[in-house]
Design a protein around this motif. Structure first.
Motif, PDB file in Angstrom:
ATOM      1  N   SER A  38       0.847  -1.196   0.000  1.00 17.35           N
ATOM      2  CA  SER A  38       0.000   0.000   0.000  1.00 17.35           C
ATOM      3  C   SER A  38       0.879   1.240   0.000  1.00 17.35           C
ATOM      4  O   SER A  38       2.107   1.155  -0.061  1.00 17.35           O
ATOM      5  N   PHE A  94      -2.339  -2.538  -3.518  1.00 15.88           N
ATOM      6  CA  PHE A  94      -3.236  -1.489  -3.034  1.00 15.88           C
ATOM      7  C   PHE A  94      -2.538  -0.126  -3.057  1.00 15.88           C
ATOM      8  O   PHE A  94      -2.780   0.715  -2.196  1.00 15.88           O
ATOM      9  N   ASN A 142      -4.523  -1.417  -9.058  1.00 18.77           N
ATOM     10  CA  ASN A 142      -4.191  -0.687  -7.847  1.00 18.77           C
ATOM     11  C   ASN A 142      -5.249   0.391  -7.641  1.00 18.77           C
ATOM     12  O   ASN A 142      -6.365   0.266  -8.157  1.00 18.77           O
TER      13      ASN A 142
END
Length: 386
Positions: A142, A164, A187
């Motif tokens: 992330s 992510f 994403n």
């Protein structure tokens, strides 16, 4: 004398075997590998996995032969002192990528794909100046795409798809002159396209939240670009003439965006490598671009579920290379060219859900059925033209 000679040979072999067993990996690399394994949850390391065989107390990572320890996941330099490849098996490892990965300065390949790594991509990864392939696909990373990636001047392929990652695409990140393949699909990236690396062969940014126009500035100088995968974003506006004239372009997928118009000219000198185009599920208005018939290798065209009107160009049915044609879900009128339904080499696809007349019900091309007369009449503000 012969006995002495045999003893010398045996002694040499023994010394060779002993030397191979001696710890020869750089202490810097051993420290980094220990930190790398320590950052992964022990409960996620399966007994049969590569990491389970990494035992620093009884073996050396680069020593050969590897019979019971360090059996996989690593490759070393020819002198067996530095780690050059770290390629994990998809065993469900869970943990964060330690910043100390930066100590493996001779790495050319880092592949952690298909696992459960989470957290941010450490900026210190920029210290891996020899890295050529970075694959972090299908994890749970992330945060943003680190600006520091721009320092990887030797990087040939970058794949961080199916994570992510969020935020804007950094303007500097994509100036890596050696980069040939870039995949950041699936994403949560936002913003517009930056200037892309000049030596790209393939770019994939599918299924993000990118928006804005597809600008010529982003693609300037991309003379080797073959594959463009930008579907499932929010790009808007007109796809201009320059796009399909990119000299090496072969495959284009811009489906599921909000493009409103497409401008297509004939290829330069009649030459083009373009094979497949997918512009389906946009908001493209106007007539079908007749100039597409001049692209000599075009075999697959999908412009389904747009707002196209008018007749299907007769030139499409004369195009021998065209094997797949999806134009369903528009407001096309008239009779479809008879050439689509003749011979053994009939094109596959769909012309259904339009306002066509005389589309043979026996042909797979004509499914689903055409729109009702009332819908077509309303679309054309009166009786549809034929």
């Amino acid at each position: 004398m012969r006995t002495l000679s045999m003893l010398n040979i045996l002694l040499s072999l023994l010394l060779l075997q002993i030397s191979l067993a001696i710890a020869i990996t750089s202490p810097q690399d051993i420290s980094a590998l220990k930190a790398f394994k320590a950052s992964i949850k022990a409960s996620s390391i399966q007994p049969w996995s590569c990491l389970a065989s990494w035992d620093f107390t009884t073996a050396d990572p680069c020593a050969l032969p590897r019979r019971t320890h360090f059996t996989c996941g690593l490759l070393c330099s020819s002198d067996s002192t530095r780690v050059t490849h770290l390629t994990l098996d998809p065993a469900g490892y869970s943990g964060q990528l330690t910043p100390l990965i930066s100590q493996l300065t001779q790495l050319t390949v880092l592949d952690l794909s298909d696992n459960n790594f989470f957290g941010s991509i450490p900026p210190s990864i920029s210290a891996l100046s020899n890295l050529q392939i970075l694959t972090l696909r299908s994890n749970s990373f992330s945060g943003s795409v680190p600006d520091s990636l721009t320092k990887l001047k030797n990087l040939d392929a970058l794949d961080v798809s199916h994570n992510f990652l969020s935020g804007f695409l950094p303007r500097s990140t994509f100036l890596m002159s050696s980069l040939r393949r870039l995949d950041l699909s699936y994403n949560k990236l936002t913003g517009s396209l930056p200037k892309l690396p000049a030596n790209l062969l393939e770019i994939a940014l599918k299924s993000n939240s990118l928006s804005g126009f597809i600008s010529k500035t982003s693609f300037d100088g991309l003379t080797q670009l073959e594959v463009v995968e930008l579907s499932e974003n929010s790009f808007t506006g007109t796809l201009q003439v320059w796009f399909f004239l990119l000299p090496a372009l072969q495959q284009v997928n811009l489906a599921n965006n909000s493009l409103t118009r497409v401008e297509i000219s004939k290829p330069v000198n009649g030459n083009s490598d373009l094979v497949a185009i997918d512009l389906s599920f946009n908001k493209i208005e106007g007539d079908l671009p007749v100039n597409l018939a001049d692209y000599p290798l075009l075999s697959s065209l999908s412009m389904r579920y747009n707002r196209l009107r008018g007749n299907i160009p007769l030139e499409y049915s004369h195009k021998k290379s065209l094997r797949r044609l999806f134009l369903d879900g528009n407001f096309l009128i008239g009779k479809p060219p008879a050439g689509f339904f003749a011979g053994d080499d009939a094109v596959s696809g769909s012309l259904g859900d339009n306002c066509l007349q005389g589309c043979p019900g026996s042909s797979q091309l004509c499914t689903p059925q055409q729109k009702s007369y009332s819908v077509c009449k309303q679309a054309y503000g009166g009786k549809p033209r034929s």
